[in-house]
Design an enzyme around this catalytic site. Structure first.
Site, PDB file in Angstrom:
ATOM      1  N   SER A 192      35.735  14.310 -46.467  1.00 53.59           N
ATOM      2  CA  SER A 192      36.557  13.097 -46.543  1.00 53.59           C
ATOM      3  C   SER A 192      37.615  13.259 -47.615  1.00 53.59           C
ATOM      4  O   SER A 192      37.380  13.884 -48.643  1.00 53.59           O
ATOM      5  CB  SER A 192      35.705  11.872 -46.861  1.00 53.59           C
ATOM      6  OG  SER A 192      36.562  10.747 -46.987  1.00 53.59           O
ATOM      7  N   LYS A 241      28.756  10.690 -43.062  1.00 52.12           N
ATOM      8  CA  LYS A 241      30.227  10.606 -42.991  1.00 52.12           C
ATOM      9  C   LYS A 241      30.655   9.544 -41.963  1.00 52.12           C
ATOM     10  O   LYS A 241      31.633   8.824 -42.170  1.00 52.12           O
ATOM     11  CB  LYS A 241      30.812  11.985 -42.620  1.00 52.12           C
ATOM     12  CG  LYS A 241      32.325  11.963 -42.338  1.00 52.12           C
ATOM     13  CD  LYS A 241      33.123  11.529 -43.553  1.00 52.12           C
ATOM     14  CE  LYS A 241      34.616  11.673 -43.516  1.00 52.12           C
ATOM     15  NZ  LYS A 241      35.389  11.383 -42.377  1.00 52.12           N
ATOM     16  N   HIS A 268      30.336   6.385 -43.679  1.00 54.48           N
ATOM     17  CA  HIS A 268      31.468   6.318 -44.623  1.00 54.48           C
ATOM     18  C   HIS A 268      32.692   5.774 -43.893  1.00 54.48           C
ATOM     19  O   HIS A 268      33.393   4.891 -44.368  1.00 54.48           O
ATOM     20  CB  HIS A 268      31.735   7.721 -45.194  1.00 54.48           C
ATOM     21  CG  HIS A 268      33.075   7.875 -45.866  1.00 54.48           C
ATOM     22  ND1 HIS A 268      34.262   7.987 -45.151  1.00 54.48           N
ATOM     23  CD2 HIS A 268      33.428   7.918 -47.159  1.00 54.48           C
ATOM     24  CE1 HIS A 268      35.277   8.083 -45.983  1.00 54.48           C
ATOM     25  NE2 HIS A 268      34.800   8.052 -47.216  1.00 54.48           N
ATOM     26  N   ASN A 269      32.937   6.303 -42.715  1.00 55.56           N
ATOM     27  CA  ASN A 269      34.114   5.867 -41.952  1.00 55.56           C
ATOM     28  C   ASN A 269      33.982   4.435 -41.461  1.00 55.56           C
ATOM     29  O   ASN A 269      34.966   3.699 -41.420  1.00 55.56           O
ATOM     30  CB  ASN A 269      34.379   6.817 -40.780  1.00 55.56           C
ATOM     31  CG  ASN A 269      35.078   8.076 -41.238  1.00 55.56           C
ATOM     32  OD1 ASN A 269      34.953   8.482 -42.385  1.00 55.56           O
ATOM     33  ND2 ASN A 269      35.805   8.718 -40.354  1.00 55.56           N
ATOM     34  N   GLU A 314      34.848   2.512 -44.284  1.00 58.76           N
ATOM     35  CA  GLU A 314      36.313   2.661 -44.443  1.00 58.76           C
ATOM     36  C   GLU A 314      37.049   1.668 -43.516  1.00 58.76           C
ATOM     37  O   GLU A 314      37.985   0.983 -43.941  1.00 58.76           O
ATOM     38  CB  GLU A 314      36.673   4.106 -44.103  1.00 58.76           C
ATOM     39  CG  GLU A 314      38.145   4.440 -44.009  1.00 58.76           C
ATOM     40  CD  GLU A 314      38.341   5.899 -43.552  1.00 58.76           C
ATOM     41  OE1 GLU A 314      37.799   6.811 -44.192  1.00 58.76           O
ATOM     42  OE2 GLU A 314      39.034   6.116 -42.530  1.00 58.76           O
TER      43      GLU A 314
HETATM   44  C1  6PG Z   1      38.397  10.622 -44.271  1.00 55.67           C
HETATM   45  C2  6PG Z   1      38.896   9.838 -43.098  1.00 55.67           C
HETATM   46  C3  6PG Z   1      39.240  10.743 -41.983  1.00 55.67           C
HETATM   47  C4  6PG Z   1      40.098  10.087 -40.921  1.00 55.67           C
HETATM   48  C5  6PG Z   1      39.280   9.430 -39.857  1.00 55.67           C
HETATM   49  C6  6PG Z   1      39.603   8.010 -39.505  1.00 55.67           C
HETATM   50  O1  6PG Z   1      37.317  10.299 -44.728  1.00 55.67           O
HETATM   51  O2  6PG Z   1      39.106  11.522 -44.703  1.00 55.67           O
HETATM   52  O3  6PG Z   1      37.920   8.942 -42.665  1.00 55.67           O
HETATM   53  O4  6PG Z   1      38.065  11.291 -41.500  1.00 55.67           O
HETATM   54  O5  6PG Z   1      41.072   9.331 -41.447  1.00 55.67           O
HETATM   55  O6  6PG Z   1      39.431  10.263 -38.775  1.00 55.67           O
HETATM   56  O7  6PG Z   1      40.552   7.957 -38.526  1.00 55.67           O
HETATM   57  P1  6PG Z   1      40.789   6.743 -37.549  1.00 55.67           P
HETATM   58  O8  6PG Z   1      41.239   5.592 -38.393  1.00 55.67           O
HETATM   59  O9  6PG Z   1      41.883   7.258 -36.695  1.00 55.67           O
HETATM   60  O10 6PG Z   1      39.548   6.466 -36.774  1.00 55.67           O
END
Ligand code: 6PG
Length: 509
Positions: free
Chosen positions: A138, A210, A213-214, A217
């Site tokens: 990430s 991960k 994590h996303n 995010e």
């Molecule tokens: C990271 C990000 C990276 C990427 C994702 C999300 O941790 O570096 O999460 O993995 O930005 O692919 O992308 P989307 O917003 O397009 O789903």
């Protein structure tokens, strides 16, 4: 491959933005790399960029024109890092490496955003061919270049080969202050501090972590966007005003990378039109799928993650631009109110607290999800360590993560962050404004799905008694699905003939 007396330390496949930057990061940290991409121009670009940036004149990145060239030019045990799109390409690269002569003790590390179940399968599938390791990365392109957060997992016996490399290239945090140690220039290396890389667990565990994590995010981003929406459309503030507010929030408990970049995005002016770039961006959100995977996993595991799921729904809803434009002309909302400066100040303070409390809920959901997955899969995840490696390098890095590490250090078996002493007190302290913020936004008619679903989650978690008693009655009425009673042992199941008042209750087991 250009002339080279000694073999390279690492093989690398895939030199897109992330791959090339990981290669340069490895090179800065003293590793030599045999690098290959199916697109030869990407190979020359990586070699040339390294030659331009490398001050000491020794070649560190060696371009290869085939998988065979990579495999025959690296030291044993061969470590080959993959930075290729998730999905079928990972398997096709693995097959090509097998053909190219990779062997049983060699290690292949998948650094893409692979679906964790694919990683579990791959480890089994290739166990006779090589050691399949994975390491989620990430931090985007800058993270890859100057220090990402790394979530490696795979067979434990192979970790000691990967560990020193990963510790070197990962982001670092000052051990005393918990603050990131920034590396911003090519050639810079940071050797002190805590490394944002830790062995997560067996195959799939790293990619699961991960994925969550996303999911967090997505939630973090949507929460910021909702606060922006209320300020922009409800209070009529300009981009610079909102940027100033976010910048001040970034000095306190909301200090995070996503807050910091939102300030920059809001301030950016497009030179051609002299307008704020953000006002010119089409409001249709993209997504690659990791947030969706988190939401699916939460539904499958029966672990509620409404803030994360709502963030995914918000992206999907945004994509219906045409329908929204049409319904905007049909559906009515509340009357537009003009707020006094004093009211605006109060609403901004409400939004601040609403964002903070909602953020706690999003993390609580993500960590509980990982906890349930860890139990189901016997991964034995270390949550204090996961929060620690997210303190720098990754997209959700925030001062706040130290508090999560502290919570899991206080109680490694903590079921949900909301019941930790620190977080429960914070929520008690800020909840009034959170409620006010949700109410105000709703009265304005501004959608705050992630902020309000977080509040719903919090309130549901506070309810000793939920209306599921009535729901169980409904289920038993139409489907004889039975229910337990509060005054009898839970394992005893009962059924009632609801339409017939005089009928006795039937115990079905
Ligand atoms: C990271 C990000 C990276 C990427 C994702 C999300 O941790 O570096 O999460 O993995 O930005 O692919 O992308 P989307 O917003 O397009 O789903």
């Amino acid at each position: 491959m250009s002339d080279k007396k000694n073999k390279c330390d690492i093989g690398f496949i895939g030199l897109g933005v992330m791959g090339k930057n990981l290669v340069l990061n490895l090179a800065d940290n003293g590793y030599s790399i045999a690098a290959f991409d199916v697109d030869p121009s990407k190979v020359s670009e990586a070699v040339e960029q390294d030659a331009g940036e490398n001050q000491n004149g020794t070649q560190r990145v060696f371009g290869c024109s085939s998988f065979e060239e990579v495999v025959s030019n690296i030291k044993s045990p061969n470590i080959v890092v993959l930075s290729v799109p998730a999905g079928a390409i990972v398997d096709s690269v693995c097959e090509s490496l097998i053909k190219a002569g990779i062997s049983k003790d060699d290690i292949i590390i998948d650094t893409g955003n692979s679906l964790w179940t694919d990683t579990v399968e791959r480890e089994k599938k290739y166990s006779n061919d090589f050691i399949f390791f994975s390491s989620a990365v990430s931090g985007g392109e800058v993270g890859a270049r100057f220090g990402p957060a790394l979530m490696p997992s795979g067979p434990a016996h192979a970790w000691h080969h990967v560990e020193p490399i990963w510790a070197a290239i990962a982001a670092k945090v000052d051990s005393a202050t918990g603050k990131p140690l920034e590396r911003t220039k090519p050639g810079e290396v940071i050797t002190q501090g805590d490394s944002c890389s830790a062995y997560i667990g067996p195959a799939g565990a790293g990619h699961y972590v991960k994925m969550v994590h996303n999911g967090i995010e997505y939630a973090d981003m949507q929460l910021i966007c909702e606060a922006y929406h209320v300020m922009r459309s409800g209070l009529g503030l300009g981009c610079n005003e909102i940027a100033d507010i976010f910048a001040s929030w970034n000095e306190g408990i909301l200090d995070s990378y996503l807050m910091e970049i939102s300030v920059e995005v809001l301030r950016h002016v497009e030179p051609e039109t002299n307008e704020h770039m953000v006002d010119l961006i089409l409001d249709k959100a993209g997504q690659k799928g990791t947030g969706l995977w988190t939401a699916i996993s939460s539904l499958e595991m029966g672990c509620p993650a409404p803030t994360i799921s709502q963030a995914v729904f918000a992206r999907s809803l945004s994509s219906f631009k045409q329908l929204r434009t049409q319904s905007a002309g049909i559906l009515s909302g509340p009357e537009v109110k003009v707020y006094s400066e004093q009211e605006k100040t109060a609403i901004i303070a409400q939004l601040h607290d609403a964002l903070y409390c909602s953020k706690i809920c999003a993390y609580a959901q993500g960590f509980q999800l990982m906890k349930i997955a860890s139990k189901e899969r016997e991964w034995d995840l270390n949550f204090a360590s996961i929060a620690k490696i997210w303190r720098a390098g990754c997209i959700i890095r925030a001062a706040f993560l130290q508090k999560i590490t502290d919570a899991f250090n206080r109680d490694p078996n903590l079921e949900n962050l909301l019941i930790d002493s620190f977080f429960s007190e914070e929520l008690a302290k800020y909840q009034h404004n959170w409620r006010q913020g949700v109410a105000t936004s709703m009265m304005m008619g501004i959608p705050v799905g992630a902020i309000s679903s977080s509040l719903g989650y919090y309130d549901a978690m506070r309810c000793e008694t939920l209306p599921a008693n009535l729901l169980q009655g409904q289920r038993d009425y139409f489907g004889a699905h039975t229910f337990s009673r509060i005054d009898r042992p839970e394992e005893y199941k009962y059924h009632v003939k609801w339409s017939d008042e005089g009928q006795p209750l039937t115990k079905v087991n």
